[in-house]
Design a protein around this motif. Structure first.
Motif, short mmCIF file in Angstrom:
data_model
loop_
_atom_site.label_atom_id
_atom_site.label_comp_id
_atom_site.label_asym_id
_atom_site.label_seq_id
_atom_site.Cartn_x
_atom_site.Cartn_y
_atom_site.Cartn_z
N MET A 1 0.85 -1.21 0.00
CA MET A 1 0.00 0.00 0.00
C MET A 1 0.88 1.26 0.00
O MET A 1 0.64 2.21 -0.73
N ALA A 2 1.92 1.24 0.84
CA ALA A 2 2.79 2.41 0.94
C ALA A 2 3.55 2.63 -0.36
O ALA A 2 3.71 3.76 -0.82
N PHE A 3 4.02 1.54 -0.97
CA PHE A 3 4.79 1.70 -2.22
C PHE A 3 3.90 2.27 -3.33
O PHE A 3 4.31 3.15 -4.08
N HIS A 4 2.67 1.77 -3.41
CA HIS A 4 1.74 2.30 -4.43
C HIS A 4 1.53 3.80 -4.21
O HIS A 4 1.56 4.58 -5.18
N GLU A 5 1.34 4.19 -2.96
CA GLU A 5 1.11 5.61 -2.67
C GLU A 5 2.37 6.43 -2.97
O GLU A 5 2.28 7.55 -3.49
N ALA A 6 3.53 5.87 -2.67
CA ALA A 6 4.79 6.58 -2.95
C ALA A 6 4.95 6.81 -4.46
O ALA A 6 5.39 7.89 -4.89
N LEU A 7 4.56 5.83 -5.26
CA LEU A 7 4.62 6.00 -6.72
C LEU A 7 3.65 7.09 -7.16
O LEU A 7 4.00 7.95 -7.98
N GLU A 8 2.44 7.06 -6.60
CA GLU A 8 1.44 8.09 -6.95
C GLU A 8 1.96 9.48 -6.62
O GLU A 8 1.67 10.44 -7.32
N GLN A 9 2.68 9.58 -5.50
CA GLN A 9 3.22 10.89 -5.08
C GLN A 9 4.56 11.21 -5.74
O GLN A 9 5.21 12.18 -5.36
N GLN A 10 4.97 10.35 -6.66
CA GLN A 10 6.24 10.53 -7.40
C GLN A 10 7.43 10.67 -6.44
O GLN A 10 8.30 11.52 -6.64
N ARG A 11 7.43 9.84 -5.42
CA ARG A 11 8.52 9.85 -4.44
C ARG A 11 9.66 8.92 -4.86
O ARG A 11 10.67 8.85 -4.19
N VAL A 12 9.45 8.15 -5.94
CA VAL A 12 10.46 7.17 -6.35
C VAL A 12 11.12 7.65 -7.64
O VAL A 12 10.46 7.84 -8.65
N GLU A 13 12.44 7.85 -7.56
CA GLU A 13 13.15 8.36 -8.74
C GLU A 13 13.51 7.22 -9.70
O GLU A 13 14.01 6.17 -9.26
N LYS A 14 13.25 7.44 -10.96
CA LYS A 14 13.54 6.46 -12.00
C LYS A 14 15.02 6.09 -11.99
O LYS A 14 15.88 6.97 -11.87
N GLY A 15 15.30 4.80 -12.05
CA GLY A 15 16.69 4.34 -12.13
C GLY A 15 17.37 4.21 -10.78
O GLY A 15 18.46 3.67 -10.68
N LYS A 16 16.72 4.73 -9.71
CA LYS A 16 17.34 4.65 -8.37
C LYS A 16 16.77 3.47 -7.56
O LYS A 16 15.83 2.80 -8.00
N LEU A 17 17.31 3.29 -6.38
CA LEU A 17 16.98 2.11 -5.58
C LEU A 17 15.90 2.37 -4.53
O LEU A 17 15.84 3.46 -3.95
N VAL A 18 15.07 1.36 -4.32
CA VAL A 18 14.03 1.41 -3.28
C VAL A 18 14.24 0.19 -2.39
O VAL A 18 14.51 -0.91 -2.89
N VAL A 19 14.12 0.38 -1.08
CA VAL A 19 14.26 -0.73 -0.12
C VAL A 19 12.89 -1.01 0.51
O VAL A 19 12.27 -0.09 1.04
N PHE A 20 12.44 -2.25 0.43
CA PHE A 20 11.27 -2.68 1.19
C PHE A 20 11.77 -3.45 2.41
O PHE A 20 12.67 -4.30 2.27
N VAL A 21 11.18 -3.21 3.56
CA VAL A 21 11.63 -3.93 4.75
C VAL A 21 10.43 -4.21 5.66
O VAL A 21 9.57 -3.35 5.85
N ALA A 22 10.37 -5.44 6.19
CA ALA A 22 9.23 -5.81 7.05
C ALA A 22 9.65 -6.88 8.05
O ALA A 22 10.63 -7.60 7.84
N PHE A 23 8.90 -6.97 9.13
CA PHE A 23 9.10 -8.02 10.13
C PHE A 23 7.78 -8.19 10.87
O PHE A 23 6.92 -7.30 10.82
N GLY A 24 7.63 -9.33 11.53
CA GLY A 24 6.38 -9.51 12.25
C GLY A 24 6.34 -10.82 13.00
O GLY A 24 7.40 -11.40 13.30
N ALA A 25 5.11 -11.26 13.30
CA ALA A 25 4.91 -12.43 14.15
C ALA A 25 5.66 -13.61 13.56
O ALA A 25 5.84 -13.75 12.36
#
Ligand code: UT7
Length: 329
Positions: free
Chosen positions: A294-318
């Motif tokens: 959900m956050a990544f989709h919103e980040a793309l909509e807000q043009q927070r992700v620069e073309k050609g650059k790196l994005v890190v997804f990170v998660a942890f839980g039960a």
């Protein structure tokens, strides 16, 4: 050894159900305050599914948007993989309901269970299928209806969680030309079983009048202990993903929306600024497996992700479980 197919992200989608549950709504139910919740968690409101909605309904809406963005037809899909801890039914898998509703008639379908790491687990599984040539188009989803499993008398847990779904269509990079999955990692430590768990409803404590009366079907957590684990683990995973890259190459970190203070503390440990970190927890709370897509989709909509650059997804839980992904957008 057969050569590995490079895998990319062809499209993303997100769906939040319409019912808004604010901190002020909790003030009417519990001994809590908007001020406490905002200060300790960063959450202002979260969404709850409507009575007639279940997890697959949220997934279908997010999946349709992801397929549209990928310019693909449901019949192009080879697999549907959903990470969720709140499937519509214990049997059958949530993914089969989604596959049928979408008309993904060529696709296999199964769920993965890794709690808040559920989406990244689904994503890494989908990536592995495409990389090995066993599938071409894989729909991966993270989704929850956590509102159905909250003890509304437990102020330390119920204020944290919300409902939602995020989806991605994965495809060979040569075809979709964006979002190359560069690095992945998954880990687990079952010794942390009791930090976040639901005691009842499974084969160890099957549902019964007594188990329901005890509230065994509610999510229980040891918040303070999770907090300590989470800060270190999040910082370590981000560092592992970006190792060897110049900091100027990193466009954005999209972390599990667990608690704004946990995210800020992890980022401070790395000596990074929050400018490169995406946070939308104020609107949705912790939607477990759904937070990252959900956050990544919103980040793309807000043009927070620069073309050609790196994005890190990170998660942890039960589990405990954890995972991270490095993507070149
Ligand atoms: O995705 C993985 C699942 N998520 C988690 O496991 C959550 C991780 N943990 C957290 O986000 C935080 O630990 C919490 C938000 C759950 C709690 O924040 P904290 O700063 O760790 O608070 P605490 O548990 O140390 O509690 C501090 C005080 C306690 O009162 P006393 O004992 O100091 O008198 C709590 O009873 O805050 C009290 N408290 C509340 N007060 C008002 C706990 N929940 C609330 C509340 N409103 N909702």
């Amino acid at each position: 050894m057969a050569s590995r197919v490079a895998v990319g992200i062809a499209g993303t989608g997100s769906y939040a159900p319409p019912r808004v549950m604010t901190n002020h709504d909790f003030e009417k139910l519990l001994d809590t305050s908007d001020e406490w919740i905002v200060q300790r968690t960063g959450i202002r409101e979260r969404r709850y599914a409507l009575p007639e909605q279940a997890t697959s309904d949220l997934c279908i809406a997010a999946a349709r948007q992801a397929l549209d963005n990928a310019k693909l037809d449901p019949k192009d899909l080879d697999l549907v993989i959903t990470g969720t801890l709140t499937p519509d039914y214990l049997l059958p898998a949530c993914s089969t309901l989604i596959q049928h509703a979408l008309g993904a008639t060529r696709a296999g379908a199964f769920d993965v269970s890794a709690a808040c790491t559920g989406f990244l687990t689904a994503m890494h599984t989908g990536e592995a299928f495409i990389a090995s040539g066993r599938a071409k188009h894989v729909l991966v989803i993270g989704a929850e209806c956590l509102s159905r499993y909250l003890d509304m008398n437990d102020r330390g847990s119920c204020i944290l969680f919300g409902d939602g779904a995020g989806a991605m269509v994965l495809a060979p990079l040569a075809e979709c030309r964006q979002g190359e999955i560069v690095r992945t990692t998954l880990g687990a430590d079952g010794a942390g079983f009791d930090l976040i768990h639901m005691n009842g409803g499974g084969s160890r404590v099957p549902p019964s009048a007594e188990s329901v009366a005890r509230g065994d079907h509610f999510i229980r957590l040891k918040g303070r202990e999770v907090f300590r684990f989470a800060v270190t683990k999040m910082a370590d995973l981000i560092a592992e993903m970006v190792a060897g890259y110049d900091p100027s190459e990193i466009s954005l970190v999209v972390p599990h929306q667990v608690n704004a203070r946990i995210i800020e503390a992890a980022v401070a440990r790395l000596d990074w600024s929050m400018e490169r970190v995406f946070v939308n927890i104020e609107k949705y709370g912790n939607t477990s497996a759904a937070t990252v897509p959900m956050a990544f989709h919103e980040a793309l909509e807000q043009q927070r992700v620069e073309k050609g650059k790196l994005v890190v997804f990170v998660a942890f839980g039960a589990g405990l479980t954890w995972g991270a992904t490095l993507v070149r957008w």
